[in-house]
Design a protein around this motif. Structure first.
Motif, PDB file in Angstrom:
ATOM      1  N   TRP A   1      85.607  61.256  16.383  1.00 32.72           N
ATOM      2  CA  TRP A   1      84.211  61.228  15.943  1.00 32.72           C
ATOM      3  C   TRP A   1      84.125  61.122  14.419  1.00 32.72           C
ATOM      4  CZ3 TRP A   1      81.558  64.474  12.669  1.00 32.72           C
ATOM      5  CH2 TRP A   1      80.180  64.263  12.587  1.00 32.72           C
ATOM      6  N   LEU A   2      84.944  61.887  13.721  1.00 29.72           N
ATOM      7  CA  LEU A   2      84.910  61.882  12.262  1.00 29.72           C
ATOM      8  C   LEU A   2      85.344  60.531  11.708  1.00 29.72           C
ATOM      9  CD1 LEU A   2      84.386  63.507   9.694  1.00 29.72           C
ATOM     10  CD2 LEU A   2      86.750  64.290   9.805  1.00 29.72           C
ATOM     11  N   GLN A   3      86.353  59.943  12.319  1.00 24.31           N
ATOM     12  CA  GLN A   3      86.811  58.624  11.873  1.00 24.31           C
ATOM     13  C   GLN A   3      85.695  57.593  12.017  1.00 24.31           C
ATOM     14  OE1 GLN A   3      89.851  56.899  14.318  1.00 24.31           O
ATOM     15  NE2 GLN A   3      90.529  55.505  12.707  1.00 24.31           N
ATOM     16  N   ARG A   4      85.012  57.575  13.143  1.00 28.09           N
ATOM     17  CA  ARG A   4      83.923  56.619  13.353  1.00 28.09           C
ATOM     18  C   ARG A   4      82.759  56.903  12.397  1.00 28.09           C
ATOM     19  NH1 ARG A   4      85.256  52.140  15.189  1.00 28.09           N
ATOM     20  NH2 ARG A   4      83.068  51.806  15.592  1.00 28.09           N
ATOM     21  N   THR A   5      82.481  58.171  12.154  1.00 28.48           N
ATOM     22  CA  THR A   5      81.402  58.518  11.232  1.00 28.48           C
ATOM     23  C   THR A   5      81.720  58.044   9.822  1.00 28.48           C
ATOM     24  OG1 THR A   5      80.801  60.431  12.564  1.00 28.48           O
ATOM     25  CG2 THR A   5      80.062  60.434  10.281  1.00 28.48           C
ATOM     26  N   LEU A   6      82.947  58.263   9.375  1.00 28.11           N
ATOM     27  CA  LEU A   6      83.335  57.824   8.033  1.00 28.11           C
ATOM     28  C   LEU A   6      83.326  56.300   7.931  1.00 28.11           C
ATOM     29  CD1 LEU A   6      86.208  60.327   7.200  1.00 28.11           C
ATOM     30  CD2 LEU A   6      83.834  60.364   6.409  1.00 28.11           C
ATOM     31  N   MET A   7      83.711  55.626   9.001  1.00 22.92           N
ATOM     32  CA  MET A   7      83.659  54.165   8.988  1.00 22.92           C
ATOM     33  C   MET A   7      82.213  53.677   8.872  1.00 22.92           C
ATOM     34  SD  MET A   7      86.581  53.302  11.825  1.00 22.92           S
ATOM     35  CE  MET A   7      86.147  51.594  11.988  1.00 22.92           C
ATOM     36  N   ASN A   8      81.290  54.355   9.541  1.00 21.37           N
ATOM     37  CA  ASN A   8      79.884  53.961   9.468  1.00 21.37           C
ATOM     38  C   ASN A   8      79.265  54.281   8.114  1.00 21.37           C
ATOM     39  OD1 ASN A   8      79.740  52.873  12.032  1.00 21.37           O
ATOM     40  ND2 ASN A   8      79.208  54.830  12.959  1.00 21.37           N
ATOM     41  N   LEU A   9      79.789  55.279   7.418  1.00 22.79           N
ATOM     42  CA  LEU A   9      79.263  55.626   6.103  1.00 22.79           C
ATOM     43  C   LEU A   9      79.840  54.772   4.991  1.00 22.79           C
ATOM     44  CD1 LEU A   9      79.292  59.521   6.320  1.00 22.79           C
ATOM     45  CD2 LEU A   9      77.311  57.999   6.411  1.00 22.79           C
TER      46      LEU A   9
ATOM     47  N   GLU B   1      81.206  65.175  -2.504  1.00 22.82           N
ATOM     48  CA  GLU B   1      79.905  65.789  -2.263  1.00 22.82           C
ATOM     49  C   GLU B   1      79.136  65.063  -1.166  1.00 22.82           C
ATOM     50  OE1 GLU B   1      75.805  66.502  -4.759  1.00 22.82           O
ATOM     51  OE2 GLU B   1      77.694  66.544  -5.841  1.00 22.82           O
ATOM     52  N   ALA B   2      79.271  63.750  -1.105  1.00 29.28           N
ATOM     53  CA  ALA B   2      78.542  62.978  -0.098  1.00 29.28           C
ATOM     54  C   ALA B   2      79.131  63.148   1.299  1.00 29.28           C
ATOM     55  CB  ALA B   2      78.537  61.502  -0.487  1.00 29.28           C
ATOM     56  N   LEU B   3      80.445  63.335   1.402  1.00 21.00           N
ATOM     57  CA  LEU B   3      81.093  63.411   2.708  1.00 21.00           C
ATOM     58  C   LEU B   3      81.239  64.834   3.238  1.00 21.00           C
ATOM     59  CD1 LEU B   3      83.881  60.721   2.283  1.00 21.00           C
ATOM     60  CD2 LEU B   3      81.653  60.490   3.371  1.00 21.00           C
ATOM     61  N   ALA B   4      80.957  65.816   2.429  1.00 24.50           N
ATOM     62  CA  ALA B   4      81.116  67.213   2.857  1.00 24.50           C
ATOM     63  C   ALA B   4      80.319  67.544   4.116  1.00 24.50           C
ATOM     64  CB  ALA B   4      80.750  68.153   1.718  1.00 24.50           C
ATOM     65  N   PRO B   5      79.071  67.068   4.285  1.00 26.22           N
ATOM     66  CA  PRO B   5      78.351  67.402   5.523  1.00 26.22           C
ATOM     67  C   PRO B   5      79.030  66.862   6.783  1.00 26.22           C
ATOM     68  CG  PRO B   5      76.810  66.664   3.859  1.00 26.22           C
ATOM     69  CD  PRO B   5      78.185  66.414   3.318  1.00 26.22           C
ATOM     70  N   ALA B   6      79.661  65.695   6.704  1.00 19.72           N
ATOM     71  CA  ALA B   6      80.352  65.142   7.872  1.00 19.72           C
ATOM     72  C   ALA B   6      81.543  66.022   8.254  1.00 19.72           C
ATOM     73  CB  ALA B   6      80.806  63.714   7.601  1.00 19.72           C
ATOM     74  N   PHE B   7      82.308  66.476   7.281  1.00 16.90           N
ATOM     75  CA  PHE B   7      83.451  67.341   7.568  1.00 16.90           C
ATOM     76  C   PHE B   7      82.999  68.714   8.067  1.00 16.90           C
ATOM     77  CE2 PHE B   7      85.541  64.126   5.026  1.00 16.90           C
ATOM     78  CZ  PHE B   7      86.756  63.994   5.676  1.00 16.90           C
ATOM     79  N   ASP B   8      81.890  69.220   7.531  1.00 18.89           N
ATOM     80  CA  ASP B   8      81.356  70.492   8.014  1.00 18.89           C
ATOM     81  C   ASP B   8      80.894  70.372   9.465  1.00 18.89           C
ATOM     82  OD1 ASP B   8      81.862  71.652   5.576  1.00 18.89           O
ATOM     83  OD2 ASP B   8      79.789  71.474   4.845  1.00 18.89           O
ATOM     84  N   ALA B   9      80.238  69.256   9.796  1.00 13.45           N
ATOM     85  CA  ALA B   9      79.795  69.037  11.171  1.00 13.45           C
ATOM     86  C   ALA B   9      80.994  68.940  12.115  1.00 13.45           C
ATOM     87  CB  ALA B   9      78.941  67.779  11.255  1.00 13.45           C
ATOM     88  N   ALA B  10      82.056  68.272  11.659  1.00 11.68           N
ATOM     89  CA  ALA B  10      83.258  68.149  12.491  1.00 11.68           C
ATOM     90  C   ALA B  10      83.880  69.521  12.753  1.00 11.68           C
ATOM     91  CB  ALA B  10      84.268  67.223  11.818  1.00 11.68           C
ATOM     92  N   ASP B  11      83.924  70.369  11.741  1.00 10.53           N
ATOM     93  CA  ASP B  11      84.454  71.722  11.947  1.00 10.53           C
ATOM     94  C   ASP B  11      83.614  72.495  12.959  1.00 10.53           C
ATOM     95  OD1 ASP B  11      86.605  71.450  10.247  1.00 10.53           O
ATOM     96  OD2 ASP B  11      85.550  72.294   8.512  1.00 10.53           O
ATOM     97  N   GLY B  12      82.298  72.353  12.863  1.00  8.08           N
ATOM     98  CA  GLY B  12      81.421  73.031  13.803  1.00  8.08           C
ATOM     99  C   GLY B  12      81.575  72.500  15.221  1.00  8.08           C
TER     100      GLY B  12
END
Length: 87
Positions: A70-78, A37-48
């Motif tokens: 971009w997604l890898q760096r975002t997940l690392m920062n989260l 639930e917490a990471l869903a917005p990051a994956f949705d943004a990546a799809d967009g």
């Protein structure tokens, strides 16, 4: 006479007792659901972002590579690190 059931409110059934392994599984499952639930917005943004890059003329392979980075760096920062600045 002896086969009659007692009248009144029936007692609540006892809560199921979980052994340690089942409790650990339930805890992990709950953690995974919270993480999803917490990471869903990051994956949705990546799809967009990927769809936007493809619409702008980027090749699908290049758009996927850029968005994956971009997604890898975002997940690392989260992800909090032990002893890191996010604590």
């Amino acid at each position: 006479m002896f086969s009659r059931k007692p009248t009144g409110d029936p007692a609540e059934p006892p809560a199921p007792v979980l052994d340690d392994m089942e409790a650990a599984r339930a805890s992990m499952l709950n953690g995974f659901l919270v993480m999803q639930e917490a990471l869903a917005p990051a994956f949705d943004a990546a799809d967009g972002m990927r769809a936007d890059l493809v619409a702008r003329g980027w090749s699908p392979a290049m758009a996927e590579m850029l968005v994956a980075t971009w997604l890898q760096r975002t997940l690392m920062n989260l992800t909090p690190l032990i002893g890191g600045p996010q604590q």
